[in-house]
Design an enzyme around this catalytic site. Structure first.
Site, mmCIF file in Angstrom:
data_model
loop_
_atom_site.group_PDB
_atom_site.id
_atom_site.type_symbol
_atom_site.label_atom_id
_atom_site.label_comp_id
_atom_site.label_asym_id
_atom_site.label_seq_id
_atom_site.Cartn_x
_atom_site.Cartn_y
_atom_site.Cartn_z
ATOM 1 N N GLU A 53 -4.908 -31.795 65.899
ATOM 2 C CA GLU A 53 -4.227 -32.890 65.197
ATOM 3 C C GLU A 53 -2.942 -32.426 64.512
ATOM 4 O O GLU A 53 -2.398 -33.142 63.663
ATOM 5 C CB GLU A 53 -5.158 -33.528 64.153
ATOM 6 N N HIS A 73 -14.054 -37.339 58.777
ATOM 7 C CA HIS A 73 -14.802 -38.455 59.351
ATOM 8 C C HIS A 73 -15.715 -39.053 58.275
ATOM 9 O O HIS A 73 -16.932 -39.126 58.456
ATOM 10 C CB HIS A 73 -15.604 -37.970 60.561
ATOM 11 N N HIS A 78 -13.048 -43.696 63.984
ATOM 12 C CA HIS A 78 -12.815 -42.255 64.017
ATOM 13 C C HIS A 78 -12.908 -41.630 62.606
ATOM 14 O O HIS A 78 -13.765 -40.795 62.369
ATOM 15 C CB HIS A 78 -11.445 -41.960 64.662
ATOM 16 N N HIS A 126 -7.672 -34.660 57.153
ATOM 17 C CA HIS A 126 -8.333 -35.636 58.022
ATOM 18 C C HIS A 126 -9.817 -35.333 58.021
ATOM 19 O O HIS A 126 -10.210 -34.168 58.138
ATOM 20 C CB HIS A 126 -7.766 -35.534 59.447
ATOM 21 N N GLU A 171 -12.295 -48.083 39.610
ATOM 22 C CA GLU A 171 -11.299 -47.002 39.686
ATOM 23 C C GLU A 171 -10.341 -47.106 40.878
ATOM 24 O O GLU A 171 -9.261 -46.508 40.862
ATOM 25 C CB GLU A 171 -12.018 -45.654 39.814
HETATM 26 P P1 13P Z 1 -9.821 -30.122 65.696
HETATM 27 O O1 13P Z 1 -11.104 -29.319 65.824
HETATM 28 O O2 13P Z 1 -8.862 -29.820 66.815
HETATM 29 O O3 13P Z 1 -9.212 -29.961 64.332
HETATM 30 O O4 13P Z 1 -10.192 -31.655 65.868
HETATM 31 C C1 13P Z 1 -11.149 -32.248 65.058
HETATM 32 C C2 13P Z 1 -10.940 -33.699 64.858
HETATM 33 O O5 13P Z 1 -11.440 -34.261 63.903
HETATM 34 C C3 13P Z 1 -10.121 -34.439 65.824
HETATM 35 O O6 13P Z 1 -9.765 -35.697 65.352
HETATM 36 ZN ZN ZN Z 2 -11.235 -36.430 63.808
#
Ligand code: 13P
Ligand code: ZN
Length: 274
Positions: free
Chosen positions: A118, A143, A212, A141, A171
């Site tokens: 990413e 999940h 995602h 980033h 908050e």
């Molecule tokens: P990477 O392992 O390449 O960082 O990817 C993980 C991910 O969350 C892709 O969206």
């Molecule tokens: Zn991801």
């Protein structure tokens, strides 16, 4: 002069602690998630000889706007679960070369590892955030489970989504008055998703990737972690509220205005009624 042990660098320690926390929260299963942290050369030189390039790594995106800048980044395919016990295998310190499409590896990413897939989204987001906030440093980033779940059940309209989150915890409005942006579902790791994310990052530090995960940006690790944590907590409360039969009463727009005035924040224009 003798260099200090890189593992004692505060930003290496922060990356280790943060990835461990993210793993424990269940937001980064397997290799899910990535973090990049913009460093100044003066942060790096006490620990590394910046003229000693371990290897060069090509990149699909032209990051000339960041040439000469240093980042510590998580590796692609690397598990956050493992960063603390093997930092040099799971993270690396890179510098963007003059051509913008090559990275100098200065430390880490051992055994031919490469930075997160990413990286285009991260670097484009760094460029976008630096343009509006010179103190910006970190892109994260992950999940986050309940935010991710909400992208299946909640309308994917930025105003509606933001309002729901603001209503779930008092908050929220104070922590992210600019709201949360949403891009369409896209293939991860591409320049296209990077461009879409960065375009949103000009206005909000939170960008949702439907089905995602989420992107967050901030000036410090605590700030960006806390930002995602707060939005995720609101999403968790939303999940409980739905499971308990839905909303019977909520924080009104009048309440939200009172909150904004009390804390001196400006809600995203047009998101609250009069
Ligand atoms: P990477 O392992 O390449 O960082 O990817 C993980 C991910 O969350 C892709 O969206
Ligand atoms: Zn991801």
């Amino acid at each position: 002069m003798k260099k200090l042990d890189i593992l004692t660098a505060p930003y290496v320690q922060e990356m280790m602690e943060t990835t461990a926390n993210l793993y424990r929260l269940g937001w980064d299963e397997r290799n899910g998630g990535n973090v990049s942290y913009l460093l100044d050369e003066k942060d790096v030189t006490p620990f590394l000889d910046v003229n000693k390039v371990v290897r060069q790594i090509p990149m699909i995106f032209d990051a000339s706007a960041l040439k000469g800048r240093y980042f510590i980044v998580t590796g692609s395919g690397k598990y956050f679960k493992n960063v603390e016990k093997a930092p040099a295998e799971n993270m690396g310190i890179i510098r963007i070369c003059e051509d913008g499409k090559t990275l100098d590896l200065l430390w880490g990413l051992e055994n031919d590892a490469v930075p997160t897939s990413e990286l285009p989204s991260h670097l484009m987001s760094h460029i976008a955030r630096l343009a509006v906030d010179p103190k910006h440093r970190i892109v994260m980033h992950n999940h986050a489970s309940h935010l991710l779940a909400m992208t299946f059940t909640h309308e994917l309209d930025e105003k509606a989504f933001t309002r729901t989150l603001w209503q779930m915890c008092t908050e929220c409005l104070v922590v992210f008055p600019e709201g949360i942006s949403i891009i369409p579902w896209m293939v991860p790791g591409t320049n296209e998703i990077g461009e879409a994310t960065a375009a949103k990052m000009k206005e909000t530090r939170l960008v949702l990737w439907p089905q995602h995960g989420v992107y967050g940006a901030g000036e410090t690790m605590d700030e960006v972690f806390g930002l995602i944590e707060t939005a995720e907590k609101a999403a968790k409360v939303y999940t409980y509220v739905q499971a308990q039969g839905g909303v019977k009463q909520t924080i009104t727009d009048e309440n939200l205005w009172a909150l904004a005035n009390a804390f001196g924040v400006t809600p995203h224009p047009g998101y609250l009624g009069k």
